[in-house]
Scaffold this active site. Structure first.
Site, PDB file in Angstrom:
ATOM      1  N   ASN A   9       0.858  -1.183   0.000  1.00 49.96           N
ATOM      2  CA  ASN A   9       0.000   0.000   0.000  1.00 49.96           C
ATOM      3  C   ASN A   9       0.893   1.231   0.000  1.00 49.96           C
ATOM      4  O   ASN A   9       1.401   1.628   1.038  1.00 49.96           O
ATOM      5  CB  ASN A   9      -0.905  -0.037   1.250  1.00 49.96           C
ATOM      6  N   LYS A  11       0.078   4.229  -0.580  1.00 47.01           N
ATOM      7  CA  LYS A  11      -0.620   5.445  -0.106  1.00 47.01           C
ATOM      8  C   LYS A  11      -0.304   6.622  -1.041  1.00 47.01           C
ATOM      9  O   LYS A  11      -0.096   6.404  -2.231  1.00 47.01           O
ATOM     10  CB  LYS A  11      -0.256   5.719   1.352  1.00 47.01           C
ATOM     11  N   HIS A  92      -9.950   1.338   4.390  1.00 40.30           N
ATOM     12  CA  HIS A  92      -8.705   1.589   5.145  1.00 40.30           C
ATOM     13  C   HIS A  92      -8.992   2.649   6.214  1.00 40.30           C
ATOM     14  O   HIS A  92      -9.755   3.589   5.974  1.00 40.30           O
ATOM     15  CB  HIS A  92      -7.610   2.056   4.182  1.00 40.30           C
ATOM     16  N   GLU A  94      -7.366   5.091   7.170  1.00 38.38           N
ATOM     17  CA  GLU A  94      -7.074   6.473   6.767  1.00 38.38           C
ATOM     18  C   GLU A  94      -8.235   7.060   5.976  1.00 38.38           C
ATOM     19  O   GLU A  94      -8.506   8.250   6.036  1.00 38.38           O
ATOM     20  CB  GLU A  94      -5.761   6.514   5.966  1.00 38.38           C
ATOM     21  N   GLU A 164      -5.980  -4.345  10.575  1.00 36.21           N
ATOM     22  CA  GLU A 164      -4.951  -3.325  10.762  1.00 36.21           C
ATOM     23  C   GLU A 164      -5.306  -2.446  11.960  1.00 36.21           C
ATOM     24  O   GLU A 164      -6.043  -1.460  11.806  1.00 36.21           O
ATOM     25  CB  GLU A 164      -4.859  -2.433   9.528  1.00 36.21           C
ATOM     26  N   GLY A 170       1.902   2.732  10.739  1.00 32.87           N
ATOM     27  CA  GLY A 170       2.905   3.786  10.578  1.00 32.87           C
ATOM     28  C   GLY A 170       3.554   4.242  11.884  1.00 32.87           C
ATOM     29  O   GLY A 170       4.215   5.273  11.925  1.00 32.87           O
ATOM     30  N   SER A 210       2.798  -1.590  10.715  1.00 36.10           N
ATOM     31  CA  SER A 210       4.224  -1.642  11.062  1.00 36.10           C
ATOM     32  C   SER A 210       4.860  -3.006  10.825  1.00 36.10           C
ATOM     33  O   SER A 210       5.716  -3.451  11.579  1.00 36.10           O
ATOM     34  CB  SER A 210       4.450  -1.179  12.504  1.00 36.10           C
TER      35      SER A 210
HETATM   36  P1  PGA Z   1       2.354   0.621   7.694  1.00 36.21           P
HETATM   37  O1  PGA Z   1       0.931   0.794   6.964  1.00 36.21           O
HETATM   38  O2  PGA Z   1       2.935  -0.666   7.210  1.00 36.21           O
HETATM   39  O3  PGA Z   1       3.148   1.805   7.254  1.00 36.21           O
HETATM   40  O4  PGA Z   1       2.090   0.613   9.164  1.00 36.21           O
HETATM   41  C1  PGA Z   1       0.097  -0.298   6.739  1.00 36.21           C
HETATM   42  C2  PGA Z   1      -1.200   0.152   6.087  1.00 36.21           C
HETATM   43  O5  PGA Z   1      -1.685   1.242   6.394  1.00 36.21           O
HETATM   44  O6  PGA Z   1      -1.769  -0.568   5.265  1.00 36.21           O
END
Ligand code: PGA
Length: 247
Positions: A9, A11, A92, A94, A164, A170, A210
């Site tokens: 992903n 983003k 997601h 976000e 998640e 992140g 992460s």
């Molecule tokens: P990350 O993001 O690996 O940077 O924690 C995962 C995601 O949001 O799918």
């Protein structure tokens, strides 16, 4: 036997030249021949060009639930299919938080996507406050019930669930092995209860938050974990390659 799945992903990261270079590196036969299904989710503006390169399979990071019409800035499921983009991330955190997507909107998007023959990666995850209040199982169950409302077992067969936890995305704080196993087992039993044992055994449940080259191999070997959705660590060839190879 469930085939492992790893999604990158990206983003809203990577400029055109960077994205193109990384996609070409990842599409090398040594990685695309991996036993896992590897799918890249770049910014949508790169999708049609990448699709023409015929490298790794592609997914969009979002779509809109209507088929066509006056929806400035939106992308339809049919448009994704028309450029051979076969996957989509839906729900997601976000998007749920920054773009105020409700469970109802998420559900409309899932319905449109699966009925357009797209493979959906359905994202769910609780906040730290919900986990600290010990309400995480109930919270995820509601996200599943609401997100999959009015869908039947056949429509969910091309769906992947990404667990998640928001507090792990992140932040460098991945969930512990026991937290991951508890939730993945719970999601599987919740699918069995609502749909069928056979769907619960075939549906892939992946972990995101992460995940990196140091912890991927351990996380992917946990019970009920069928791969991962990788954000930050998918933005560099070396780290993402190590994650794939750790399977
Ligand atoms: P990350 O993001 O690996 O940077 O924690 C995962 C995601 O949001 O799918």
């Amino acid at each position: 036997m469930r085939k492992k799945f790893i999604g990158a992903n990206w983003k809203m990261n990577l400029l055109y030249d960077e994205a193109k270079k990384l996609f070409a590196e990842l599409s090398k036969p040594s990685l695309s021949a991996s036993d896992a299904e590897i799918v890249i989710f770049p910014s949508s503006i790169y999708l049609s060009e990448f699709a023409r390169l015929k490298g790794l399979p592609l997914g969009a990071q979002d779509l809109y639930f209507d088929d066509s019409g006056a929806f400035t800035g939106a992308i339809a499921a049919r448009q994704l299919k028309s450029i051979s983009c076969d996957f989509v991330l839906i729900g997601h955190s976000e998007r749920r938080i920054t773009f105020s997507e409700t469970d109802e909107v998420v559900n409309l998007k899932v319905k449109r996507a699966v009925r357009t023959d797209l493979n959906v990666v359905f994202c769910c995850g609780e906040s730290l406050a919900v986990r600290e209040a010990d309400k995480h199982l109930e919270y995820i169950e509601n996200q599943l019930i609401n997100g999959f409302k009015d869908l039947d077992e056949t429509e969910l067969k091309n769906c992947i669930i990404a667990y998640e936890p928001i507090w792990a995305i992140g932040t460098g704080l991945n969930a512990s092995n026991s937290e991951i196993e508890e939730m993945h087992g719970f999601i599987r039993s919740s699918i069995a209860k609502r749909f069928s044992t056979s769907l619960s055994q075939s549906i892939r449940i992946i972990y995101g938050g992460s995940c990196n080259q140091d912890n991927a191999s351990e996380i992917f070997s946990l019970k009920d974990v069928d791969g991962g959705l990788i954000g930050g660590a998918s933005l560099e060839f070396e780290s993402f390659e190590k994650i794939i190879k750790s399977l």
